[in-house]
Scaffold this motif. Structure first.
Motif, PDB file in Angstrom:
ATOM      1  N   PRO A   1       6.081  -5.160  -8.052  1.00  0.00           N
ATOM      2  CA  PRO A   1       5.382  -5.210  -6.765  1.00  0.00           C
ATOM      3  C   PRO A   1       3.870  -5.282  -6.961  1.00  0.00           C
ATOM      4  O   PRO A   1       3.333  -4.757  -7.933  1.00  0.00           O
ATOM      5  N   ARG A   2       3.193  -5.929  -6.028  1.00  0.00           N
ATOM      6  CA  ARG A   2       1.734  -6.029  -6.082  1.00  0.00           C
ATOM      7  C   ARG A   2       1.146  -4.912  -5.231  1.00  0.00           C
ATOM      8  O   ARG A   2       1.044  -5.025  -4.011  1.00  0.00           O
ATOM      9  N   ILE A   3       0.798  -3.832  -5.894  1.00  0.00           N
ATOM     10  CA  ILE A   3       0.217  -2.682  -5.202  1.00  0.00           C
ATOM     11  C   ILE A   3      -1.284  -2.915  -5.082  1.00  0.00           C
ATOM     12  O   ILE A   3      -2.005  -2.920  -6.083  1.00  0.00           O
ATOM     13  N   VAL A   4      -1.753  -3.095  -3.857  1.00  0.00           N
ATOM     14  CA  VAL A   4      -3.173  -3.390  -3.659  1.00  0.00           C
ATOM     15  C   VAL A   4      -3.992  -2.134  -3.383  1.00  0.00           C
ATOM     16  O   VAL A   4      -5.224  -2.166  -3.449  1.00  0.00           O
ATOM     17  N   LEU A   5      -3.306  -1.032  -3.081  1.00  0.00           N
ATOM     18  CA  LEU A   5      -4.011   0.228  -2.862  1.00  0.00           C
ATOM     19  C   LEU A   5      -3.077   1.394  -3.123  1.00  0.00           C
ATOM     20  O   LEU A   5      -1.965   1.436  -2.582  1.00  0.00           O
ATOM     21  N   ASP A   6      -3.501   2.329  -3.979  1.00  0.00           N
ATOM     22  CA  ASP A   6      -2.801   3.588  -4.211  1.00  0.00           C
ATOM     23  C   ASP A   6      -3.543   4.677  -3.438  1.00  0.00           C
ATOM     24  O   ASP A   6      -4.764   4.822  -3.610  1.00  0.00           O
ATOM     25  N   ALA A   7      -2.842   5.441  -2.650  1.00  0.00           N
ATOM     26  CA  ALA A   7      -3.485   6.471  -1.838  1.00  0.00           C
ATOM     27  C   ALA A   7      -2.873   7.834  -2.113  1.00  0.00           C
ATOM     28  O   ALA A   7      -1.712   7.940  -2.521  1.00  0.00           O
TER      29      ALA A   7
ATOM     30  N   MET B   1      -4.496  -4.941   5.318  1.00  0.00           N
ATOM     31  CA  MET B   1      -4.625  -5.059   3.871  1.00  0.00           C
ATOM     32  C   MET B   1      -3.276  -5.270   3.183  1.00  0.00           C
ATOM     33  O   MET B   1      -3.203  -5.834   2.088  1.00  0.00           O
ATOM     34  N   GLY B   2      -2.189  -4.802   3.814  1.00  0.00           N
ATOM     35  CA  GLY B   2      -0.882  -4.952   3.204  1.00  0.00           C
ATOM     36  C   GLY B   2       0.184  -4.213   3.983  1.00  0.00           C
ATOM     37  O   GLY B   2      -0.067  -3.662   5.065  1.00  0.00           O
ATOM     38  N   VAL B   3       1.379  -4.187   3.413  1.00  0.00           N
ATOM     39  CA  VAL B   3       2.527  -3.475   3.978  1.00  0.00           C
ATOM     40  C   VAL B   3       2.578  -2.080   3.362  1.00  0.00           C
ATOM     41  O   VAL B   3       2.437  -1.936   2.140  1.00  0.00           O
ATOM     42  N   GLY B   4       2.776  -1.077   4.183  1.00  0.00           N
ATOM     43  CA  GLY B   4       2.787   0.291   3.691  1.00  0.00           C
ATOM     44  C   GLY B   4       4.179   0.817   3.399  1.00  0.00           C
ATOM     45  O   GLY B   4       5.145   0.450   4.076  1.00  0.00           O
ATOM     46  N   ILE B   5       4.278   1.659   2.388  1.00  0.00           N
ATOM     47  CA  ILE B   5       5.503   2.412   2.118  1.00  0.00           C
ATOM     48  C   ILE B   5       5.113   3.883   2.105  1.00  0.00           C
ATOM     49  O   ILE B   5       4.311   4.315   1.274  1.00  0.00           O
ATOM     50  N   ILE B   6       5.674   4.653   3.055  1.00  0.00           N
ATOM     51  CA  ILE B   6       5.308   6.057   3.206  1.00  0.00           C
ATOM     52  C   ILE B   6       6.562   6.909   3.355  1.00  0.00           C
ATOM     53  O   ILE B   6       7.673   6.381   3.477  1.00  0.00           O
ATOM     54  N   ALA B   7       6.377   8.207   3.356  1.00  0.00           N
ATOM     55  CA  ALA B   7       7.471   9.104   3.699  1.00  0.00           C
ATOM     56  C   ALA B   7       7.812   8.906   5.178  1.00  0.00           C
ATOM     57  O   ALA B   7       6.925   8.830   6.027  1.00  0.00           O
ATOM     58  N   GLU B   8       9.098   8.794   5.456  1.00  0.00           N
ATOM     59  CA  GLU B   8       9.535   8.521   6.827  1.00  0.00           C
ATOM     60  C   GLU B   8       8.973   9.532   7.827  1.00  0.00           C
ATOM     61  O   GLU B   8       8.563   9.175   8.940  1.00  0.00           O
ATOM     62  N   HIS B   9       8.927  10.814   7.414  1.00  0.00           N
ATOM     63  CA  HIS B   9       8.451  11.845   8.338  1.00  0.00           C
ATOM     64  C   HIS B   9       6.940  11.819   8.525  1.00  0.00           C
ATOM     65  O   HIS B   9       6.399  12.550   9.356  1.00  0.00           O
ATOM     66  N   ALA B  10       6.234  10.965   7.754  1.00  0.00           N
ATOM     67  CA  ALA B  10       4.788  10.869   7.889  1.00  0.00           C
ATOM     68  C   ALA B  10       4.374   9.849   8.950  1.00  0.00           C
ATOM     69  O   ALA B  10       3.189   9.596   9.132  1.00  0.00           O
ATOM     70  N   PHE B  11       5.343   9.265   9.637  1.00  0.00           N
ATOM     71  CA  PHE B  11       5.035   8.344  10.734  1.00  0.00           C
ATOM     72  C   PHE B  11       5.044   9.133  12.031  1.00  0.00           C
ATOM     73  O   PHE B  11       6.049   9.717  12.418  1.00  0.00           O
TER      74      PHE B  11
ATOM     75  N   ILE C   1       0.870  -1.172   0.000  1.00  0.00           N
ATOM     76  CA  ILE C   1       0.000   0.000   0.000  1.00  0.00           C
ATOM     77  C   ILE C   1       0.910   1.226   0.000  1.00  0.00           C
ATOM     78  O   ILE C   1       1.777   1.360   0.869  1.00  0.00           O
ATOM     79  N   THR C   2       0.736   2.099  -0.963  1.00  0.00           N
ATOM     80  CA  THR C   2       1.601   3.275  -1.022  1.00  0.00           C
ATOM     81  C   THR C   2       0.893   4.406  -1.769  1.00  0.00           C
ATOM     82  O   THR C   2      -0.314   4.369  -1.982  1.00  0.00           O
TER      83      THR C   2
END
Length: 317
Positions: A218-224, A238-248, A195-196
């Protein structure tokens, strides 16, 4: 020839030669716009727009030159107004910034808070949107500054200043196998549903390029559109997320059962750019906001860039 006629001319060109849309944007009537454009063509003695019947379809060769001059004249008229406003009312005015959700939510709050304290009489407005919209907004004068990772660099007429660098990170639910996997490989990451961000937001294009270079799909199951949505669906499994580090968020997200995993060894650094329309005269409070948000971008550096000097991230980041 009047400034009003030049505004009509430029707006029609920017609206894809749709006179009705231009009239609506200018808060006037379609016949009024058509009449002023025809009057300008008569005064200049040339045809500016190509036509099929009454419909405008393009710009003539001479019309292209007129449009270029019109844009410069309108930009200088706006700069004159900005100079007078800055000289007489330096502590007052309006600042409009175009940015993405991630920048607005995680990168800008502190700078905006300090700015409002320093300039309480300046009205500050954020326009959230997609980065590919920002260049048009800047060129039309709808916004003063734009802040985004993608879409601003190498756009004609826009000065894109590198202002911050950041990395992607992985987000998983508490207890996920990746938490104890050690140095995660790209292939291992790609084996999970991901999810990214949508393409064009927060470094997604660069991220995709990394997978492609490794021959991975990669199997992207959700684009946000933003990190908050990514984290929400990671939280429901739903899946593993990839986000901007500062968004955590180090307080809220762990309390919601999410864990952050560093991914700096997987993805290169991303650079956020601050966009300004070339030739714009910045006011004092704009220079101050820029330097507060990105301390390396002082007035001298920004002026050098606006005058055509090359500024890269390595100069000061």
């Amino acid at each position: 020839m009047t400034l009003q006629q030049l505004r009509y001319l430029v707006e029609v060109a920017q609206r894809g030669f749709n006179v009705s849309e231009a009239a609506e944007a200018l808060f006037t009537s379609q016949p009024g716009v058509s009449k002023q454009i025809k009057q300008l063509e008569n005064d200049l003695g040339i045809i500016i727009f190509e036509r099929v019947g009454k419909r405008l379809t393009g710009v003539t060769e001479a019309g292209g030159q007129v449009l270029a001059h019109a844009r410069r004249i309108l930009a200088e008229a706006e700069n004159l107004k900005r100079y007078v406003d800055d000289y007489t009312h330096g502590q007052r005015g309006a600042l409009v910034i175009a940015t993405t959700h991630t920048q607005a939510r995680y990168a800008l709050p502190e700078a905006i808070s300090r700015f409002r304290t320093r300039y309480p009489e300046v009205t500050l407005t954020l326009h959230q949107g997609m980065p590919d919209q920002f260049a048009d907004w800047l060129m039309r004068g709808d916004v003063d500054l734009a802040i985004a990772t993608e879409a601003l660099k190498d756009v004609p007429g826009i000065v894109a200043l590198p202002c911050r660098q950041w990395h992607h990170a992985i987000v998983v639910p508490e207890g996920h196998p990746l938490q104890t996997a050690g140095d995660i490989s790209l292939a291992e990451l790609a084996s999970y549903p991901l999810i990214t961000y949508v393409r064009g937001v927060a470094g997604r294009i660069g991220m995709d390029a990394v997978f492609e270079r490794q021959g991975l799909t990669p199997r992207i199951v959700l684009d946000a559109l933003d990190a908050d949505v990514v984290k929400t669906y990671v939280g429901v499994g739903m899946g593993v997320g990839i986000i901007a580090e500062h968004a955590f968020d180090p307080l809220r997200d762990p309390a919601a059962g999410l864990r952050l995993i560093q991914a700096r060894h997987l993805f290169p650094a991303n650079t956020t750019h601050l966009g300004i329309r070339r030739g714009t005269l910045l006011r004092r409070f704009e220079y101050d906001f820029i330097e507060d948000f990105a301390p390396g971008l002082n007035r001298d550096v920004v002026q050098k860039a606006l005058q055509g000097g090359d500024i890269t991230a390595s100069d000061w980041l």
